[in-house]
Design a protein around this motif. Structure first.
Motif, PDB file in Angstrom:
ATOM      1  N   TRP A 245       0.843  -1.202   0.000  1.00  0.00           N
ATOM      2  CA  TRP A 245       0.000   0.000   0.000  1.00  0.00           C
ATOM      3  C   TRP A 245       0.871   1.240   0.000  1.00  0.00           C
ATOM      4  N   HIS A 246       0.492   2.232  -0.790  1.00  0.00           N
ATOM      5  CA  HIS A 246       1.201   3.513  -0.819  1.00  0.00           C
ATOM      6  C   HIS A 246       0.439   4.540   0.025  1.00  0.00           C
ATOM      7  N   LYS A 277     -10.435   4.903 -12.383  1.00  0.00           N
ATOM      8  CA  LYS A 277     -10.328   3.940 -13.487  1.00  0.00           C
ATOM      9  C   LYS A 277      -8.862   3.628 -13.789  1.00  0.00           C
ATOM     10  N   ARG A 278      -8.069   4.710 -13.797  1.00  0.00           N
ATOM     11  CA  ARG A 278      -6.628   4.525 -14.078  1.00  0.00           C
ATOM     12  C   ARG A 278      -5.994   3.607 -13.022  1.00  0.00           C
ATOM     13  N   LEU A 279      -6.314   3.869 -11.741  1.00  0.00           N
ATOM     14  CA  LEU A 279      -5.743   3.052 -10.668  1.00  0.00           C
ATOM     15  C   LEU A 279      -6.236   1.604 -10.773  1.00  0.00           C
ATOM     16  N   ALA A 280      -7.516   1.434 -11.096  1.00  0.00           N
ATOM     17  CA  ALA A 280      -8.056   0.065 -11.211  1.00  0.00           C
ATOM     18  C   ALA A 280      -7.354  -0.678 -12.353  1.00  0.00           C
ATOM     19  N   ASP A 285      -6.163  -1.236  -5.477  1.00  0.00           N
ATOM     20  CA  ASP A 285      -7.359  -1.264  -4.670  1.00  0.00           C
ATOM     21  C   ASP A 285      -7.414   0.090  -3.955  1.00  0.00           C
ATOM     22  N   ILE A 286      -8.514   0.834  -4.126  1.00  0.00           N
ATOM     23  CA  ILE A 286      -8.593   2.182  -3.523  1.00  0.00           C
ATOM     24  C   ILE A 286      -9.281   2.086  -2.160  1.00  0.00           C
ATOM     25  N   PRO A 287      -8.693   2.694  -1.114  1.00  0.00           N
ATOM     26  CA  PRO A 287      -9.321   2.597   0.208  1.00  0.00           C
ATOM     27  C   PRO A 287     -10.675   3.313   0.247  1.00  0.00           C
ATOM     28  N   SER A 288     -11.537   2.870   1.173  1.00  0.00           N
ATOM     29  CA  SER A 288     -12.839   3.530   1.331  1.00  0.00           C
ATOM     30  C   SER A 288     -12.598   4.945   1.857  1.00  0.00           C
TER      31      SER A 288
END
Ligand code: MLT
Length: 320
Positions: A245-246, A277-280, A285-288
């Motif tokens: 995770w960053h 979208k780019r990260l996916a 995985d984007i945190p809530s």
């Protein structure tokens, strides 16, 4: 009366100063070379964060000691919010277990926001004589100690992934350190090294382009962005689960308003559908929203240190 006026003036100028943050460019200091995972995440964020901050956001690559040099550079800068540390699981957790750091990862850093998380992909040069992970493991065992694995330095995510994998299959690898997996990837594509545990963020594009081959992801579930790549459990190296995770930090003592502005810029960026979208696509995985607060990062960072330091020491990850 004069004293009251003076106090009000001081308070007002303080508030104006805080509100005007940032009044000049902000620098994200990444601990690895350009072209690798941390640099890629940093540049993606930097481009989008300039909108809510109203200032340019620059990326500085200060490679060395698996990201520790960059953290030292941030901690020597004024605690004013203009010099921000961007790093991940290995730079801000693992390094504390293997390096004698001249700073305390929890006490000296102020959390800003968690950004995204991704597993690693076990990738190899196209010419390795293996069609799947089981064959790759057999080849590594048949060439005990001779198979080369690129890393971003001792204790980096790529190094720890390699050690966990080697321990789990009862084999040894020859680790080849670079200033980041960006330059290591160039050598993997060129066939100078054999394998690498690279983060999905940079590995997937190379796999899709056919320049390297993917054998497994270090996660319990397959990646939506790479559904054809099996998990380590499916492919033959069960339990090698690593999520990198960053996140962003600033030096302890940075004004609260600056931390809040930086955090708001991350929250705004992570809410942007184009960024999501780019990260996916990059396997992130984007945190809530609840996990994006400075407090949540502080608690998570502490819990990760408590979980991983004993495991890293037991795994024998050492500075080479
Ligand atoms: C990099 O940017 O090179 C990586 O984050 C290094 C790593 O594998 O830890």
């Amino acid at each position: 009366m004069r004293n009251i006026l003076l106090a009000l003036l001081v308070l007002a100028s303080g508030a104006a100063g805080a509100q005007s943050f940032p009044s000049k460019p902000v620098t994200l200091v990444a601990g690895f070379a350009a072209g690798g995972p941390t640099d890629t995440i940093a540049r993606l964020l930097a481009e989008r964060m300039r909108q809510p901050l109203g200032q340019a956001v620059l990326v500085e690559n200060a490679a060395g000691a698996a990201g520790s040099v960059a953290i030292g550079r941030v901690l020597r800068a004024p605690a004013d919010g203009y010099t921000v540390s961007i790093g991940h699981w290995s730079t801000h957790v693992v390094n504390g277990a293997i390096y004698q750091l001249p700073y305390d990862l929890l006490k000296d850093l102020e959390p800003v926001a968690l950004v995204a998380s991704n597993p690693q992909v076990l990738v190899a040069r196209t010419g390795v004589p293996a069609q799947n992970l089981k064959e790759l493991i057999a080849w590594i065992k048949a060439n005990q100690g001779k198979v080369t694995a690129g890393t971003a330095g001792s204790g980096s995510g790529s190094h720890v992934g390699g050690i966990y994998f080697a321990n789990s299959i009862g084999a040894s690898l020859t680790f080849v350190p670079y200033k980041g997996t960006g330059p290591a990837m160039q050598d993997l594509v060129g066939g100078q090294i054999d394998i690498m545990f690279d983060q999905a963020v940079t590995a997937l594009a190379q796999v899709r382009g056919g320049r390297i081959r993917a054998f497994a992801v270090t996660a319990k579930e397959r990646l939506a962005a790479a559904p054809d790549v099996p998990t380590v459990d499916e492919a033959g190296a069960p339990g090698v689960h690593i999520a990198i995770w960053h996140a962003l930090w600033v030096p302890r003592g940075t004004p609260k308003e600056a931390v809040a502005r930086l955090n708001a810029a991350i929250v705004d960026s992570l809410a942007d559908p184009a960024v999501r979208k780019r990260l996916a696509d990059l396997g992130q995985d984007i945190p809530s929203r609840e996990q994006q607060t400075p407090e949540a990062l502080g608690a998570f960072h502490k819990a990760e240190i408590e979980k991983w330091w004993p495991l890293i020491k037991a795994a024998g990850v050492k500075v080479e």
